[in-house]
Enzyme design. Structure first.
Site, PDB file in Angstrom:
ATOM      1  N   ARG A  37       0.819  -1.215   0.000  1.00 35.41           N
ATOM      2  CA  ARG A  37       0.000   0.000   0.000  1.00 35.41           C
ATOM      3  C   ARG A  37       0.852   1.265   0.000  1.00 35.41           C
ATOM      4  NH1 ARG A  37      -4.933  -1.232   4.241  1.00 35.41           N
ATOM      5  NH2 ARG A  37      -6.343  -2.152   2.701  1.00 35.41           N
TER       6      ARG A  37
ATOM      7  N   LYS B 246     -15.694 -14.867   5.332  1.00 37.32           N
ATOM      8  CA  LYS B 246     -16.983 -14.176   5.443  1.00 37.32           C
ATOM      9  C   LYS B 246     -17.763 -14.090   4.142  1.00 37.32           C
ATOM     10  CE  LYS B 246     -15.328 -11.089   9.020  1.00 37.32           C
ATOM     11  NZ  LYS B 246     -14.566  -9.872   8.856  1.00 37.32           N
TER      12      LYS B 246
ATOM     13  N   GLY C 116      -5.804  -7.902   1.142  1.00 36.18           N
ATOM     14  CA  GLY C 116      -4.490  -8.055   1.758  1.00 36.18           C
ATOM     15  C   GLY C 116      -4.087  -9.502   1.958  1.00 36.18           C
TER      16      GLY C 116
ATOM     17  N   GLY D 197     -11.995  -5.079   1.329  1.00 37.47           N
ATOM     18  CA  GLY D 197     -13.354  -4.618   1.618  1.00 37.47           C
ATOM     19  C   GLY D 197     -13.834  -3.598   0.605  1.00 37.47           C
TER      20      GLY D 197
HETATM   21  C1  3PG Z   1      -8.572  -1.583   5.246  1.00 40.70           C
HETATM   22  O1  3PG Z   1      -7.501  -2.015   5.649  1.00 40.70           O
HETATM   23  O2  3PG Z   1      -9.500  -2.322   4.888  1.00 40.70           O
HETATM   24  C2  3PG Z   1      -8.744  -0.096   5.127  1.00 40.70           C
HETATM   25  O3  3PG Z   1      -7.566   0.562   5.479  1.00 40.70           O
HETATM   26  C3  3PG Z   1      -9.914   0.399   5.946  1.00 40.70           C
HETATM   27  O4  3PG Z   1      -9.706   0.125   7.297  1.00 40.70           O
HETATM   28  P1  3PG Z   1     -10.962  -0.030   8.273  1.00 40.70           P
HETATM   29  O5  3PG Z   1     -11.645  -1.296   7.838  1.00 40.70           O
HETATM   30  O6  3PG Z   1     -10.396  -0.102   9.661  1.00 40.70           O
HETATM   31  O7  3PG Z   1     -11.825   1.164   8.070  1.00 40.70           O
END
Ligand code: 3PG
Ligand code: MG
Length: 400
Positions: free
Chosen positions: A39, A203, A356, A380
């Site tokens: 990232r 999930k 990730g 996400g």
């Molecule tokens: C992630 O790692 O998914 C993003 O940086 C967002 O982080 P968060 O889910 O804690 O908002």
């Protein structure tokens, strides 16, 4: 409509201006040093472009989910890594002890053209996640131009991604955000055919929206990992004590009925009593008292043939491991999918990886980042984008 990017304005307009760049430096840190820095690396083109054009580059990010100010969540190790990377281009990175306030204002006032300042973790202030009006104003008052290069956090409606951004006249996308949006839009609107989707991980809940959008467009949807057990139970296959999302069973049943010819599920499994159990078994159905932790060898063959057998055309999207790959005995499925993805790419298929843990799994399999067309920085966020959800951090940007 596509967001306006840093290339859509005159490069000279950055000269001497304070540019607030929202980056996602939410990376893994242990014992004060950064692990996977993908990232961070992906934001370098934007940072260097702005710096080269004389901007005062102010970087803002969150790290983890701290409960107020907590030294365990400092971005100091990230500043160090960023310095190591940009140092080669002769750029100095400074680190501020907070993200707003008089000390930060003084630091910013002392910045010269091309300088880079990383602000401390935004989430040390609860006002960040609350998108608090006053906090938004404070953040925005510290800069002249806003740039978002944090696609992976653009599904959050926070001060730094939305509320403060709104207060700028100039609100632009960085290079990485642009690339992410382009790839994911291609997949969402008009994917090259054949289009295949590989989904794993735990999930189902987070993936239903994306699956609902992608199932009608996809030629095949391959489901592995813990997510598969909910589908298998819906089909009446014995799943033992594997993880099941009971709430989503009816959805899985409907999806199976409607897309029977598209959905591919595991036909054998590596089962054990627990992740620590060394007496593992290869089974067709999971016995009572046992759970599935990886796809079996027959499934690996079927899935791998489907992934790599695209004859150099189309597109494949992969999100989520095929099993508990952190444990070596349960890593074979994931490793083989990673290798098949690389093979498909070498043959000319467009390959996209999201999330990730999927990137980590790829690396574990010895598959490099450049053996895929694109690795999304966001798990996400990419799923939400694919589901067609509103992305506040993207919609707040100017469009062209
Ligand atoms: C992630 O790692 O998914 C993003 O940086 C967002 O982080 P968060 O889910 O804690 O908002
Ligand atoms: Mg997340």
């Amino acid at each position: 409509m596509a967001p306006r990017t840093v290339l859509d304005v005159d490069a000279k307009s950055f000269e001497g201006e304070r540019v607030l760049v929202r980056v996602d430096f939410n990376v893994s840190v242990s014992n004060g040093s950064v692990g996977e820095d993908y990232r961070i690396r992906m934001t370098i083109p934007t940072i260097e472009y702005l710096s080269k054009n004389g901007a005062k580059v102010i970087l803002a990010s969150h790290l983890g989910r701290p409960d107020g100010r907590d030294p365990d969540y400092t971005l100091a190790p990230v500043a160090k890594r960023l310095q190591e990377i940009t140092g080669r281009a002769g750029i100095k990175v400074r680190f501020a002890s907070d993200c707003v306030g008089p000390a930060v204002e003084t630091e910013i006032a002392q910045m010269g053209k091309g300088d880079i300042l990383l602000l401390e973790n935004l989430r040390f202030h609860p006002e960040e996640e609350a998108n608090d009006e006053e906090f938004c104003k404070k953040l925005a008052s510290q800069a002249d131009i806003y740039v978002n290069d944090a696609f992976s956090t653009s599904h959050r409606k926070h001060a730094s991604t939305y509320g403060a951004a709104r207060l700028f006249d100039t609100r632009l996308a960085g290079f990485n955000l642009k690339k992410e949006v382009e790839y994911l839009s291609m997949m969402r609107e008009n994917p090259p055919k054949p289009f295949k989707v590989v989904v794993g991980g735990v999930k189902i809940k987070d993936k239903i929206g994306a699956l609902e959008n992608l199932l009608p467009k996809a030629d095949k949807v391959i489901i592995g990992g813990a997510a598969a057990y909910t589908f298998l139970m819906a089909k009446g296959v014995k799943t033992g004590k594997s993880l099941i999302d009971h709430e989503r069973l009816p959805w899985a049943e409907k999806a199976l009925a409607k897309y029977a010819d598209k959905i591919m599920l595991p036909t054998d499994h590596v089962a054990a009593q627990s992740p620590a159990d060394t007496s593992i078994m290869m089974v067709k159905e999971i016995p009572e008292g046992m759970a599935g932790f990886d796809i079996g060898s027959e499934t690996i063959e079927r899935f791998s043939a489907e992934v790599s057998g695209t004859n150099g055309s189309g597109m494949i999207f992969w999100n989520g491991p095929m099993g508990m790959f952190e444990v070596r005995a349960f890593a074979n499925g994931t490793i083989n999918i990673a290798k098949s993805m690389a093979l498909a790419y070498w043959r000319g298929t467009k390959t996209l990886v999201g999330g990730g843990d999927t990137l980590e799994a790829m690396k574990k399999a010895g598959v490099a980042e450049n053996a895929v067309s694109h690795v999304s920085t966001g798990g996400g966020a990419s799923l939400r984008y694919l589901a067609g959800d509103e992305m506040p951090g993207v919609s707040v940007l100017q469009t062209k």
